[in-house]
Write a protein that holds these residues in place. Structure first.
Motif, PDB file in Angstrom:
ATOM      1  N   SER A  72       0.825  -1.202   0.000  1.00 47.76           N
ATOM      2  CA  SER A  72       0.000   0.000   0.000  1.00 47.76           C
ATOM      3  C   SER A  72       0.865   1.260   0.000  1.00 47.76           C
ATOM      4  O   SER A  72       1.897   1.323   0.673  1.00 47.76           O
ATOM      5  CB  SER A  72      -0.907  -0.011   1.241  1.00 47.76           C
ATOM      6  N   ALA A  73       0.429   2.266  -0.761  1.00 47.79           N
ATOM      7  CA  ALA A  73       1.138   3.549  -0.776  1.00 47.79           C
ATOM      8  C   ALA A  73       1.163   4.160   0.611  1.00 47.79           C
ATOM      9  O   ALA A  73       2.143   4.805   1.006  1.00 47.79           O
ATOM     10  CB  ALA A  73       0.469   4.500  -1.775  1.00 47.79           C
ATOM     11  N   ILE A  97       3.758  -0.593  -5.688  1.00 44.29           N
ATOM     12  CA  ILE A  97       3.010   0.369  -4.876  1.00 44.29           C
ATOM     13  C   ILE A  97       1.616   0.549  -5.458  1.00 44.29           C
ATOM     14  O   ILE A  97       1.463   0.868  -6.638  1.00 44.29           O
ATOM     15  CB  ILE A  97       3.752   1.709  -4.805  1.00 44.29           C
ATOM     16  N   VAL A 145      -2.407   6.673  -4.696  1.00 48.31           N
ATOM     17  CA  VAL A 145      -1.120   7.351  -4.510  1.00 48.31           C
ATOM     18  C   VAL A 145      -1.317   8.854  -4.365  1.00 48.31           C
ATOM     19  O   VAL A 145      -0.623   9.522  -3.586  1.00 48.31           O
ATOM     20  CB  VAL A 145      -0.182   7.037  -5.691  1.00 48.31           C
ATOM     21  N   LEU A 196       5.787   9.933   0.746  1.00 51.32           N
ATOM     22  CA  LEU A 196       5.864   8.780  -0.142  1.00 51.32           C
ATOM     23  C   LEU A 196       7.258   8.656  -0.749  1.00 51.32           C
ATOM     24  O   LEU A 196       7.844   7.563  -0.766  1.00 51.32           O
ATOM     25  CB  LEU A 196       4.823   8.897  -1.251  1.00 51.32           C
ATOM     26  N   PHE A 222       5.307   0.733  -9.863  1.00 52.14           N
ATOM     27  CA  PHE A 222       3.958   1.275  -9.811  1.00 52.14           C
ATOM     28  C   PHE A 222       3.085   0.470 -10.758  1.00 52.14           C
ATOM     29  O   PHE A 222       3.535   0.035 -11.818  1.00 52.14           O
ATOM     30  CB  PHE A 222       3.930   2.752 -10.216  1.00 52.14           C
ATOM     31  N   LEU A 231      -2.556   8.249 -10.433  1.00 51.07           N
ATOM     32  CA  LEU A 231      -1.103   8.364 -10.265  1.00 51.07           C
ATOM     33  C   LEU A 231      -0.605   9.590 -11.017  1.00 51.07           C
ATOM     34  O   LEU A 231      -0.626   9.606 -12.251  1.00 51.07           O
ATOM     35  CB  LEU A 231      -0.422   7.100 -10.793  1.00 51.07           C
TER      36      LEU A 231
END
Length: 387
Positions: free
Chosen positions: A70-71, A102, A106, A114, A130, A138
């Motif tokens: 998880s972000a 990730i 986000v 982050l 990602f 994102l």
């Protein structure tokens, strides 16, 4: 679920992605099954990541792992990822063998936190990725700041991109963006040969999907269950996006970082028997890099020579319990910024080991991965044919 990451050039599985099973997906092997699941922010915390490590350990896979995280957990810093570190230690895996995908919203996480969390993961040795590029929330400029190792495109976008020229153009632009950011591109959800042809035409090398491996694929089933259809005739394939070869396509060629594959590493003090176990577990592993506690290469074991030596008269009896470094060769080390032609020159200095994998290191000498000479030769041949 275990999803092999397949190198379309070699037809081998170079990593295994472990994703939580969702009963809502059902039994049908569709594109949704191979999409990157959203862990729902901090709901699952790091539990899905830890469970992925444990599941891979039960399968006894030696391939590098792709795990969801998880972000929000990444942004929380080292405290949130401590259970992951402990799980890897218990399973005798190293961070350099793990790609953390990730996921989650986000955009809802503080960018500074982050990026700080990503830097912390990278300092430990993890590779960062990602997922769902093209449909996920994102920010695109985050890719330049985060410098991920892998970017996975949206499975839904890929599925529709082969039928909709507008979405196909979007995929092409995202591939250029990812390449420009120095990341490998992964195409998930490939289920038809027309999609595979389009993926190849867009210049994507890494792929997943039911066309390549069935939904019940597991590492313990064996490498022979991965099947890569032969390329369709060039006239039927989707046109390659211009400019994907990058500004280095002439002269000395692109940097070796573009051909980087995850390395299989073992501590420098590992025994020859441990190396045999790793090589026997997965036929696609061509070399094992022996590293110190800082992930710096101390030696390289070539699969063919090592197994041939161990299979010789009294080979196992004499060497199985002794350090593998006695049978290892000095690693052929190149910096990640080395051009392809220059890397081939390094490989050719020792003619007896001309086809050994090159070990790519970062600015402080840590192993980032390996590059296969066959990939460099293929690229140089394509360069010459294009002239």
């Amino acid at each position: 679920m275990f999803l092999p990451v397949v190198d379309l050039d070699t037809g081998g599985a170079i990593a295994v992605q472990v994703v939580p099973e969702d009963p809502a997906w059902g039994a049908a092997p569709d594109a949704v099954t191979y999409a990157m699941p959203d862990p729902g922010g901090v709901t699952g915390g790091v539990a899905a990541t830890v469970n992925g490590v444990l599941a891979a350990a039960r399968e006894e896979t030696a391939l590098p792992l792709v795990l969801p995280i998880s972000a929000a957990v990444v942004a929380a810093g080292s405290a949130g990822t401590a259970p992951l570190h402990e799980a890897l230690r218990m399973c005798n895996r190293r961070p350099r063998e793990v790609i953390l995908m990730i996921e989650g919203d986000v955009a809802a996480v503080g960018r500074t936190a982050l990026l700080s969390g990503i830097d912390g993961l990278r300092a430990v040795g993890y590779l960062v990725a990602f997922g769902e590029l093209g449909t996920a929330p994102l920010p695109l400029d985050l890719l330049a700041d985060a410098a991920p190792y892998v970017i996975a495109l949206s499975a839904d976008l890929l599925a529709r991109g082969t039928r909709d020229p507008r979405r196909g153009a979007l995929v092409e632009s995202l591939v250029r963006l990812a390449r420009g950011a120095g990341a490998h591109v992964l195409a998930p959800g490939v289920r038809e040969e027309t999609q595979l042809a389009a993926v190849r035409g867009w210049g994507i090398r890494l792929a997943q999907g039911p066309l390549l491996a069935p939904p019940d694929w597991r590492p313990s089933h064996g490498h022979n269950r991965v099947h890569v259809p032969l390329p369709v005739p060039e006239a039927e394939a989707a046109p390659a996006a211009p400019g994907l070869m990058g500004p280095g396509a002439s002269g000395l060629g692109p940097r070796v970082q573009e051909f980087l594959l995850p390395a299989v590493t073992l501590p420098a003090g590992s025994t020859a028997e441990e190396v045999v176990g790793v090589l026997s577990a997965e036929p696609s592993i061509t070399s094992v890099v022996l590293v110190d506690e800082y992930q710096r290469p101390q030696g390289s074991v070539d699969r063919s020579r090592f197994l041939l030596f161990m299979a010789g008269a009294y080979g196992h009896a004499l060497h199985a319990k002794k350090p593998a470094s006695r049978l290892a060769d000095p690693a052929k080390i190149v910096a990640k910024t080395t051009p392809a032609i220059a890397a081939m020159q390094v490989a050719g200095r020792d003619t007896t080991r001309a086809y050994d994998d090159l070990v790519v290191v970062d600015e402080v000498g840590r192993c980032m991965g390996v590059v296969r000479i066959s990939d460099l030769l293929r690229h140089v041949a394509e360069m010459q044919a294009a002239r």
